[in-house]
Every structure is written in structure tokens, then in C-alpha cells.
Scaffold this motif. Structure first.
Motif, PDB file in Angstrom:
ATOM      1  N   ARG B 211       0.803  -1.204   0.000  1.00 27.35           N
ATOM      2  CA  ARG B 211       0.000   0.000   0.000  1.00 27.35           C
ATOM      3  C   ARG B 211       0.853   1.279   0.000  1.00 27.35           C
ATOM      4  O   ARG B 211       0.368   2.339  -0.370  1.00 27.35           O
ATOM      5  N   SER B 236       0.864  -7.161  -1.558  1.00 27.71           N
ATOM      6  CA  SER B 236       0.185  -7.463  -0.300  1.00 27.71           C
ATOM      7  C   SER B 236      -1.319  -7.571  -0.550  1.00 27.71           C
ATOM      8  O   SER B 236      -1.816  -7.177  -1.604  1.00 27.71           O
ATOM      9  N   HIS B 250      -1.177 -11.922  -4.926  1.00 28.82           N
ATOM     10  CA  HIS B 250      -1.282 -11.716  -3.479  1.00 28.82           C
ATOM     11  C   HIS B 250      -0.582 -12.832  -2.711  1.00 28.82           C
ATOM     12  O   HIS B 250      -0.929 -13.989  -2.818  1.00 28.82           O
ATOM     13  N   VAL B 251       0.420 -12.445  -1.936  1.00 29.79           N
ATOM     14  CA  VAL B 251       1.138 -13.429  -1.122  1.00 29.79           C
ATOM     15  C   VAL B 251       0.796 -13.243   0.350  1.00 29.79           C
ATOM     16  O   VAL B 251       0.420 -12.162   0.780  1.00 29.79           O
ATOM     17  N   THR B 254      -3.361 -15.671   3.439  1.00 28.40           N
ATOM     18  CA  THR B 254      -4.550 -15.971   2.643  1.00 28.40           C
ATOM     19  C   THR B 254      -4.270 -15.891   1.152  1.00 28.40           C
ATOM     20  O   THR B 254      -5.171 -16.040   0.339  1.00 28.40           O
ATOM     21  N   SER B 269       4.287  -3.169   5.120  1.00 30.72           N
ATOM     22  CA  SER B 269       4.608  -2.995   6.535  1.00 30.72           C
ATOM     23  C   SER B 269       5.196  -4.252   7.179  1.00 30.72           C
ATOM     24  O   SER B 269       5.976  -4.158   8.111  1.00 30.72           O
ATOM     25  N   GLN B 273       0.415 -11.648   8.884  1.00 32.27           N
ATOM     26  CA  GLN B 273      -0.239 -12.467   7.848  1.00 32.27           C
ATOM     27  C   GLN B 273       0.500 -12.375   6.513  1.00 32.27           C
ATOM     28  O   GLN B 273       0.448 -13.282   5.694  1.00 32.27           O
ATOM     29  N   HIS B 274       1.147 -11.255   6.284  1.00 28.84           N
ATOM     30  CA  HIS B 274       1.941 -11.133   5.056  1.00 28.84           C
ATOM     31  C   HIS B 274       3.200 -11.998   5.178  1.00 28.84           C
ATOM     32  O   HIS B 274       3.537 -12.751   4.263  1.00 28.84           O
ATOM     33  N   ASN B 288      11.309   0.662   3.059  1.00 23.86           N
ATOM     34  CA  ASN B 288      10.151   1.241   3.735  1.00 23.86           C
ATOM     35  C   ASN B 288      10.569   2.573   4.345  1.00 23.86           C
ATOM     36  O   ASN B 288      11.669   2.688   4.887  1.00 23.86           O
ATOM     37  N   ALA B 307      10.201   4.983  -1.276  1.00 26.09           N
ATOM     38  CA  ALA B 307      10.266   4.083  -2.431  1.00 26.09           C
ATOM     39  C   ALA B 307      10.383   4.853  -3.743  1.00 26.09           C
ATOM     40  O   ALA B 307      11.075   4.417  -4.667  1.00 26.09           O
TER      41      ALA B 307
END
Ligand code: FAD
Ligand code: AMP
Lengths: 246, 325
Positions: B211, B236, B250-251, B254, B269, B273-274, B288, B307
Motif C-alpha cells: 500500500r 500485499s 497476493h502473497v 490468505t 509494513s 499475515q503477510h 520502507n 520508495a
């Protein structure tokens, strides 16, 4: 009338810090919050969408001990019609698939959905095993599921693309993101979940094929090597000559 | 006795992960002091089949039945299981690809065989036991699974075993089997495959963004960096949820789990979960602007910076590295 079975598993919440006890032979459940496996929620959401307007029923099934009932009630609150709990600890995917197959074989479900994988053991195995045990087609990781009469069109994920497949009922599919949006239970769902039927069924005898004998946590990485923002060339240089990744 | 390895093809060609699977299966065969047999289904050139000998296959069973031109897991499972019986195989090895995931459990159920999905190492066979290490809890741990059945099915995580070349060439034999019509109920209508891009699960290098990139219009530099490196692109979850990028990129917990040699995370970030999907990458690089971003805690290299300033400079550096090579 479509009759759908959704297989649900009870897994540690995604933010859980994973630790083990008994000399790393057991998952440490102390303080762990258990939830409905996120992929199973996708399966359940799609099943509910497909049977909206009263043209079908959604049964959820879990192989688990009594401690999983809050998760089963959550599935009922989201909108499942009724629930079945096979009263046994889920030993491995083969054990789970055998239990579900034993229950499902005489029930003539049109469609059996699982999640693509459970986020604890990440096997992605139950869907295909169940298909084999029931001798019906299975598709393990689908991103789209549309029903037309007595058949469905699904999109299966493949490396760098997808396959579009049509399959007649009955079949088993493991759902991934894209199949449906997560549904949040509303107040009425939560209230009615308490009184929806939850049948408890005793397990059938199944041969044990595998046992987890030990766990290990990955060795932590060393501290990060920071490169100055003004000097990304240095980073590329390090990746090339130190890490040797390209 | 034998070890059987299923060599999946994509449009008639073997990918790197298949040579890994054959090398792995050869090592297992050596451990068990037995032979390695490969089985290929579909149309692969005979020179490519013979070439499997270079990775340790002694014999290749070639199945060219017209009905089996495209992958139908139910029918393929019948064929592989039949071959396993005919070759008295005690271990069946596959690559844990998307197709492998649909196939291995069916073969296992057919043969009453334990299935080790996503193996990351060779089995340990000490004391007559057969124990496989696999990832569990979304990459947060490894589980050691003891397989007690007479036949064992192992699907190998791509990019987790080194290809090993040996001297040798394989004998190719036609293999036919009767498959029942009911195995063909699923009908493939369409296959869409981008062949010009590196596919994410197979990729050795991955450039990923989150994001922090603000919007889909800013992905040009991500794609450029990836193209220069021959890397695949990833993202993400919120990025694919917002349709800035396709869901297939998407990694995470989920999304898909990957273990490339290099994972570059830009403007992500590092939520737990990522990380679940990428933490087994061999080298992790984080860009970052927030020095407190959790991703830095699990990174090997990092730049605290914007970035939009850093990535163009990385691109320039890769270009000059290539020019000087
Ligand atoms: C059940 C569940 C499952 C989930 N599964 C997944 C999953 O599979 N995959 C996944 O990714 N997430 C998943 N999530 C979401 C996850 O919790 C995070 O919300 C998500 O990973 C955050 O994405 P992000 O890092 O891109 O965005 P953010 O958290 O918003 O982070 C953006 C980052 O960019 C940095 N940044 C901003 N501007 C710049 C700039 N100019 N230059 C450099 N850096 C900049 C910021 O400092 C920040 O660190 C899941 C969540 C739940 C609850
Ligand atoms: N104990 C269980 N009870 C019911 N369904 C399960 C159970 N474990 C796994 N499943 C289903 O099988 C899917 C795949 O699980 P796995 O093969 O363990 O990755 C899950 O997403 C669930 O839908």
C-alpha cells in the motif's frame, strides 16, 4: 434445491505466535484464540450466496472435539442451515477426509466445499482426498465458482494463469480468495445460531497413516543490514556480490 | 521396489521445479537403495524425456493417451497410482505445484498412502522410520511427519531442493492404462497462461509492493525492476483487494506462500499475515520509509527511505551492473 456441505476447521487466529511444549512435540494452545479457518469462511460465504432465496441448504461439518463448538456456532451465525460435529481430534488430513466421507456418502450432497487449506497444517489435502474417497471429481484451489443447473463452472489457479473447468454435481472444491467476500454475522444470525441444529456423530475407525512427531521454529535471521537511502547502488552491489542472488 | 516421480509438464515442457523433484526423488531412491522411475503424462518430446536421466531417472514411463492431453487430477491420479503399483513403488514424489496439490492427495487416498505435502528436505530414515520435514502454521514453524504407511507420497516445495546432475540417460517406455470414463467428468474449457512472465510460485526472485505505493499507476517502476532482474511481481493483500493488482499476485497467509531466493518488499509494513507467505524466502530486502516497520525485523537487507526515490536508483544500479557484466 441445492444441498451443500461445507467442511470447516478450527485454527489458531492468524496473529498467533506459534510455540510448542513437551519438548517441541505439541502445539502450545495456551492463550491461543481459535477461529474459523479464513478459507473455509470463503467457502461458507459462497455456499450461502448460492442458496439464498431459499433454493438450498448449507450444512457445515467439523471433525473436532467439543472445544470447536464456538467455531461451529460462528458458521451457523454466518448463515449455515445446520451443523455436524464428528466427535474426534482431527489426527491428519486422511483421518479427517475419511470421517467426512463416511458421513457424506449417503447424504447426496450436490456440492462439497472446503477451504483451499487450513492455516495450521496447510496441507491443502482434504478436498482431493475426499473426492477420491467418494469417487467424485475434485478441484483443489478455485478462485471462482458459478452454478448453472446441475453443474458448475470453476476457475482453478495454475502457475501464471487459470483454467476454466465445468463439472457436473456432485464434486468437491477447495475455495480460495476471489470465490466470495467474507461475510460478517449480523445480530439475527448470532441469535438464531444458538437454536440451529448441531448434530454430534461418533467417528468411524480409520487407519493411522501419519503422525507429527516434532515441531521446530525457523532459526531467526540475523539483524538487518541497513543501507543508506542515498545509496541504493550499495544495496544492489551487496545483493550481487555478498548475497549472490543475481 | 522403486521410487516413482511424476514429472508434470506445462505445455509440453518441464519447468525447473520438475528437475528439482527428479533430483530429490533420486536422492530418496539412493537412501532406499532402489531405482528411480519417472512418469510423464501428455506430449513431451522424447529427447526431453531421455534428458531426465541427467537428473537420475533410469526409466521414464510415457503416457500419451489422447484423453490425457490436459490435466484432470482424477484421471491422472488413476494413472500414477497404477504405475506405482506396477513398479512396486514405495515412494511417489511430485512437485507441490497447483496441479500437484490436486493430485498428490488423490494418489495417497487411492494407495492408502500417507501424503507429505510441501516437503522441504529429504526424509530421515534412521531406525527404520520415515520422517519428512514440512512447513506448518503458515511458515511460522516446521512439522516433522512420520509416515507409517507402506507407500508414501511426497510433494516437494518448489525451490527447496538443489538440482543435482548425474551421468546417465533414461530409457523411455510407453505406458498405457485403462482409465474409467467417470474419471473424466471435469472438463477443461479454457486454459489462460501468461507464458511471457515468470510465474510467482516458480520464481527465484520476487519484487513485491504494498500500500506504500499509493496507487496502481505507480507499479511501472516495480515491473521495470522485476523485468530487469527476471523476477516475478507480487503484492500485499490490500493491494489486490483494491484491484490495484491481480489476486494471483497476493502473497501471505490468505494468498500464496512462496520461498524464492530473493524477496524484495517495497512499501509493505510486514504484518504477520503477510510474513506467513514469504518468511521462508532465502534473502529478504525491505524498502520502507518507516524505520519502525515490522518487516525490518525479519529482513536481511533494508533501506529506510521513500520508495519513489529509492526504487528508480535501484533500477539504475541494476542497469549499470548488467552493462558492466
Ligand atoms: C485473516 C487475515 C488474513 C490476512 N492475509 C493477508 C495476506 O495473505 N497477505 C497480506 O499481505 N496481508 C494479509 N492480511 C492483511 C495484513 O494484516 C495487513 O493489513 C497487510 O499485509 C498490510 O498491507 P501493506 O503492508 O501493503 O499496507 P500497510 O500496512 O498500509 O503498509 C504500508 C507500508 O508502506 C510504507 N510506506 C508508505 N509510503 C511509503 C513510501 N513512499 N516509501 C516506502 N514505504 C512507504 C509504510 O510505512 C507502511 O509500512 C490479512 C489480514 C487478516 C485479518
Ligand atoms: N478437522 C476438520 N474438520 C472439517 N474440515 C476440515 C478439518 N480440517 C480441514 N478441513 C477442511 O479441509 C480444508 C483443507 O485442510 P488441509 O488439508 O488441512 O489444508 C480446510 O480448509 C477445511 O475446509
Amino acid at each position: 434445491m441445492m444441498k451443500i456441505l461445507v467442511c470447516i476447521s478450527n485454527v489458531p487466529d492468524t496473529t498467533t505466535k506459534i510455540t510448542f511444549t513437551n519438548e517441541n512435540t505439541q502445539f502450545n494452545t495456551a492463550g491461543v484464540q481459535f477461529v474459523l479457518n479464513p478459507y473455509d469462511e470463503i467457502a461458507l460465504s459462497r455456499a450461502i450466496e448460492l442458496t439464498e432465496n431459499g433454493n438450498g441448504t448449507v450444512t457445515v461439518i467439523n471433525v473436532g472435539e467439543i472445544s470447536t463448538e464456538p467455531t461451529i456456532r460462528k458458521a451457523l451465525a454466518i448463515g449455515a442451515t445446520d451443523a455436524v460435529r464428528i466427535n474426534a481430534a482431527p489426527h491428519d488430513a486422511y483421518y479427517v477426509a475419511q470421517q467426512i466421507a463416511a458421513y457424506a456418502k449417503d447424504q447426496s450432497f450436490d456440492l462439497i466445499l472446503t477451504g483451499r487449506e487450513s492455516i495450521d497444517y496447510n496441507g491443502a489435502k482434504v478436498a482431493a482426498m475426499l473426492g477420491e474417497l467418494l469417487d467424485i471429481p475434485s478441484v483443489s484451489i478455485i478462485k471462482k465458482l458459478d452454478v448453472d443447473g446441475n453443474a458448475a463452472t470453476v476457475e482453478r489457479e495454475i502457475e501464471g494463469g487459470k483454467e476454466v473447468i465445468t463439472i457436473p454435481f456432485p464434486f468437491v472444491a477447495g475455495t480460495a480468495e476471489g470465490v466470495a467476500e467474507w461475510k460478517i454475522p449480523n445480530m439475527r444470525g448470532i441469535m438464531s445460531a444458538r437454536t440451529k441444529p448441531l448434530a454430534v456423530v461418533e467417528p468411524v475407525e480409520v487407519k493411522t497413516l501419519s503422525d507429527v512427531v516434532k515441531f521446530e521454529t525457523p532459526t531467526p535471521r540475523g539483524t538487518v543490514k541497513l543501507v543508506d537511502a542515498a545509496d541504493p547502488e550499495k544495496l544492489i552491489e551487496l545483493l550481487h556480490s555478498e548475497a549472490k542472488v543475481f | 521396489m522403486s521410487v516413482l516421480v511424476y514429472v508434470e509438464n506445462a505445455e509440453g515442457k518441464f519447468k525447473k521445479s520438475i528437475f528439482e523433484a527428479v533430483s530429490y526423488a533420486k536422492a530418496v531412491a539412493n537412501q532406499l537403495e532402489t531405482n528411480l522411475v519417472a512418469i510423464s503424462i501428455g506430449n513431451v518430446a522424447s529427447s526431453d524425456l531421455e534428458n531426465l536421466g541427467k537428473f537420475g531417472a533410469e526409466k521414464v514411463l510415457n503416457v500419451t493417451n489422447d484423453k490425457l492431453k490436459t490435466f484432470v487430477n482424477q484421471a491422472y491420479a488413476s494413472v500414477v497410482a497404477e504405475a506405482a503399483k506396477k513398479e512396486s513403488s514405495t515412494v511417489v514424489v511430485l512437485s507441490n505445484s497447483f496441479s500437484g496439490k490436486g493430485l498428490a492427495p488423490r494418489i495417497g487416498a487411492k494407495l492408502e498412502a500417507a501424503v507429505a505435502d510441501g516437503a522441504v528436505d529429504l526424509p530421515s530414515t534412521d531406525g527404520g522410520k520415515f520422517i519428512i520435514k514440512k512447513t506448518a502454521f503458515s511458515n511460522k514453524a516446521f512439522a516433522f511427519v512420520e509416515m507409517n504407511s507402506a507407500i508414501k507420497v511426497i510433494s516437494l516445495t518448489p525451490n527447496s531442493y538443489k538440482i543435482e546432475e548425474v551421468v546417465g540417460s533414461a530409457n523411455v517406455e510407453e505406458f498405457t492404462s485403462d482409465i474409467k470414463d467417470s474419471d473424466f467428468k471435469a472438463i477443461i474449457k479454457e486454459i489462460v497462461r501468461a507464458t511471457d512472465k515468470v510465474s510467482l510460485p516458480d520464481a527465484e526472485l520476487v519484487v513485491s509492493a504494498g500500500r506504500g505505493l499509493k496507487g496502481p499507476e505507480n507499479w511501472g517502476m516495480i515491473e521495470e525492476l522485476a523485468d530487469l532482474l527476471g523476477a516475478a511481481t507480487a503484492c500485499s493483500k490490500p493491494v489486490s483487494d483494491a484491484d490495484w493488482r491481480p489476486h494471483s499476485e497476493h502473497v501471505g497467509q490468505t494468498g500464496i506462500a512462496i520461498s524464492p531466493n530473493l524477496y524484495i518488499a517495497i512499501g509493505i509494513s510486514g504484518a504477520i499475515q503477510h510474513l506467513a507467505g514469504v518468511s521462508s524466502s532465502k534473502v529478504i530486502v525491505v524498502i520502507n520509509k518507516d524505520p519502525e516497520a515490522p518487516f525490518f525485523k525479519v529482513a536481511d537487507y533494508g533501506i529506510v527511505g521513500d520508495a519513489f526515490e529509492v526504487v528508480p536508483k535501484m533500477i539504475a544500479a541494476v542497469k549499470s551492473l548488467k552493462a558492466n557484466a
